[in-house]
Design a protein around this motif. Structure first.
Motif, short mmCIF file in Angstrom:
data_model
loop_
_atom_site.label_atom_id
_atom_site.label_comp_id
_atom_site.label_asym_id
_atom_site.label_seq_id
_atom_site.Cartn_x
_atom_site.Cartn_y
_atom_site.Cartn_z
N PRO A 1 1.22 -0.87 0.11
CA PRO A 1 -0.06 -0.05 0.14
C PRO A 1 0.75 0.87 0.09
CG PRO A 1 -1.46 -1.74 1.28
CD PRO A 1 0.31 -2.26 1.19
N ASP A 2 2.35 1.15 0.98
CA ASP A 2 3.06 2.37 0.58
C ASP A 2 3.80 2.57 -0.68
OD1 ASP A 2 2.35 2.83 3.45
OD2 ASP A 2 4.00 2.36 4.32
N ASP B 1 2.13 2.16 -3.44
CA ASP B 1 0.71 2.13 -4.81
C ASP B 1 -0.27 2.61 -4.04
OD1 ASP B 1 -0.77 2.24 -6.94
OD2 ASP B 1 -0.48 0.23 -7.28
N PRO B 2 0.05 4.02 -3.10
CA PRO B 2 -0.64 4.47 -2.44
C PRO B 2 -2.32 4.56 -3.07
CG PRO B 2 0.68 5.80 -2.62
CD PRO B 2 1.34 4.35 -3.24
N ASN B 3 -2.09 4.80 -3.99
CA ASN B 3 -3.83 5.18 -5.68
C ASN B 3 -4.26 3.41 -6.23
OD1 ASN B 3 -1.96 5.27 -7.14
ND2 ASN B 3 -2.08 6.96 -8.18
N GLY B 4 -3.34 2.90 -5.97
CA GLY B 4 -3.82 2.02 -6.95
C GLY B 4 -3.42 1.54 -8.24
N GLU B 5 -2.90 2.50 -8.93
CA GLU B 5 -2.29 2.30 -10.20
C GLU B 5 -2.24 1.22 -10.93
OE1 GLU B 5 -3.86 4.14 -12.66
OE2 GLU B 5 -5.02 5.53 -10.41
N LYS C 1 -3.73 -2.24 -10.65
CA LYS C 1 -3.97 -1.89 -11.93
C LYS C 1 -3.85 -1.94 -13.02
CE LYS C 1 -7.77 1.61 -9.70
NZ LYS C 1 -8.07 2.59 -9.81
#
Length: 108
Positions: A93-94, A96-100, A103
């Motif tokens: 999570p740190d 890739d905080p926005n999840g791009e 995806k």
């Protein structure tokens, strides 16, 4: 049993043993990779805890110690120690905080 049947049986048994070894090795690689990913996430969580919250610090430290012990004592260490798992590619999570990135990985 003829010679040809014996050779066919021998080749089949060798293929079966190789296939079972590959399945067990892949399971060990993914299992250890998942534990390494969990350890990486636990260490990141530990960094975000403030020093005044000692209860959560102890819980996170115990979790990190437990995961390190599980990795060290894992049954598949000799089979999977040098190999990379899919869990080594997944960002935390740190990272890739926005999840791009996740995806993009899932799209292929």
């Amino acid at each position: 049993m003829t010679v040809y049947q014996f050779f066919a049986l021998a080749i089949s048994l060798v293929a079966l043993v190789i296939g079972m070894y590959a399945i067990v090795r892949n399971y060990a690689i993914d299992s250890i990779g998942e534990l390494r990913y969990m350890l990486k996430c636990a260490k990141e969580r530990r960094q975000h805890i403030t020093e005044d919250n000692e209860k959560w610090i102890k819980i996170c430290d115990a979790e990190i110690k437990s995961l390190e012990d599980r990795i060290a004592k894992h049954w598949g260490n000799r089979l999977a120690s040098r190999h990379i798992s899919i869990f080594d590619i997944i960002p935390t999570p740190d990272e890739d905080p926005n999840g791009e990135l996740i995806k993009r990985i899932l799209k292929g």
